[in-house]
Design a protein around this motif. Sequence first.
Motif, short mmCIF file in Angstrom:
data_model
loop_
_atom_site.label_atom_id
_atom_site.label_comp_id
_atom_site.label_asym_id
_atom_site.label_seq_id
_atom_site.Cartn_x
_atom_site.Cartn_y
_atom_site.Cartn_z
N SER A 107 24.66 41.94 71.44
CA SER A 107 25.16 41.40 70.00
C SER A 107 26.10 40.17 70.15
N VAL A 122 22.28 40.05 62.88
CA VAL A 122 23.07 40.54 63.93
C VAL A 122 24.61 41.02 63.76
N PHE A 125 24.42 43.99 61.67
CA PHE A 125 23.85 45.04 62.38
C PHE A 125 25.15 45.52 63.19
N VAL A 129 25.76 48.84 61.23
CA VAL A 129 24.55 49.83 61.68
C VAL A 129 25.31 50.17 63.20
N PHE A 130 25.73 49.13 63.92
CA PHE A 130 26.11 49.46 65.23
C PHE A 130 27.20 50.58 65.21
#
Lengths: 360, 245
Positions: A107, A122, A125, A129-130
């Motif tokens: 990423s 990205v 994310f 999310v990550f």
Amino acid sequence: MSEINKNITPPVIEIGILGWLRKNLFSTWYNTILTLIGLYFIYLIIPPLLSWIFFDATFSGTTREDCTSSGACWVFIKQNMKLIIYGLYPSDELWRINIAYFLLTVSIIYLLIPNLKYKGIVGVFLLFVFPIICIFLFSGGLGLENVETRLWGGLFLTLVIAGVGIVLSLPIGIMLALGRRSKLPVVSLLSTIFIEIWRGVPLITVLFMASNMFPLFMPEGVNFDKLIRALIGVMFFSAAYLAEVVRGGLQAMPKGQYEASQAAGLTYWKMMALIILPQSLKVVIPAIIGSFIALFKDTTLVLIIGLFDFLGIIQFVGTNPDWLGFSHEGYVFAAAIFWVFCFGMSRYSQRLEKKLDTGH
Amino acid sequence: MTSETMIEMSSVHKWFGELHVLNDINLKVTKGEKIVICGPSGSGKSTLIRCINRLEEHQRGEIVVEGTELTNDNRSVEKIRGEVGMVFQQFNLFPHLSILDNCSLAPIWVRKLPKVEAREKAMEYLKRVQIDDQAHKYPAQLSGGQQQRAAIARALCMEPRIMLFDEPTSALDPEMIKEVLDVMVGLAEGGMTMIVVTHEMGFAKEVADKIIFMDEGQIVESKNPTDFFSNPESERTKTFLSQIL
């Protein structure tokens, strides 16, 4: 009227390497002396350092007996690499951390390459999310075996603490800065008290409180994970500093920007999100990244509450009887890795500034 | 001309600390009316128009804009700000956004227009003030006159029913004043209700339905341009006119 002469070039002595040398290193007699003294020190320090690190160093082997040369024994680092990177995390479960390392690296590289599409996705994310994926990956759940946080360590733990600190402290810091400048007296007072208390206490004290004092105030049986307590401490500590940095940026905003936003009918939150914060955060990017760098290095302090971060684990493996006497290698290695991360952040800050520059 | 009342100020007072900056202001503006306010600096003219969209709060009296009274209720303030556009002396464009984004931001976030539509409308207004070719530049790349025209376009994008101008040409180099005034004249000819604080007496003569002279927080004189220039009543107006004409 004389004609403009286009054929005259600057004197040779003023340009090129010679010109540069003359202007920067030998412009006066004392500058010349300083230059020579400087060169002498470089001569004293650099060659021995290089031969210790590279030319005389031992890279191959498995035990200390392989290190016979006068240089550094990098075998020590190599043999303990697993501990240094993953801490005491169970060997069978290392793939979980590797997945996280992989996602993080991919990423970040994606975000650093200019002119790619879907960078926003990205970014979202990586920020939202990550971390959730990481929580499950690292601590277990959803069918994954539970791994206690006391086994977490090494570079992995350093990145967890710094990552959580960085990602959470910025939004909290922004809210605190807005709160401190709020027209509502209660909000302003509470924000100010919060900021000043956290800024007035050394991080070591915060960590001690989190690890030793906090459990005393909890009802019996209630037990918060030690790592979570340390994370909360680091997060608020950093947020208080960032709040003051962000407040500086807010104060640099001309009044006209507020008035133009209000006249256009923007509400307070829209005005802040669309007009004021984008401009004021941009002004303080260097200071924000500076805070992040400080936070990254301060994570080493968790050693004193018994968490073995990157530096802690290097110190720990140095006390292993098999490897006594190799602490120099350990510290040089730690310094190099810390430097790479911090320098990376610093460069990123410069890039960001350039990218966001709209000429005002 | 219709006589629909757009703005009504009755017995408005305002103080900055001890300083009485607005003293018993009574003003009625009807639809399509163009009002020019002039007066020495510190006379309260800017404060007066800033009260109309609540950039300043008045402390006594009543201000009604299009039937909505300005109170501490945020909803009334938001409603009125949606109807009233404002142009500032220092332009106050948003430096981190392109000219086009400057213009489409409020329509998107306040009016909830779809992005494409807001941008189309922004281009339309930028064309009207003749800087559509600068739409993708940032404010810092434009001249003062262009920036002020962009600021006018930004206000117009909200399709306001009233436009307030707070010394729109005072910060401009002389050669750029005309291009801004031309835009304002065009706007006036289109029937916009306008209140303009300015010292451009040529503009006042050409456009104004009424010229108001303020001094020390009071409306000293309020007349149509012909009478204002040829037949001022108060001594203070005469002195002021003799200084600037």
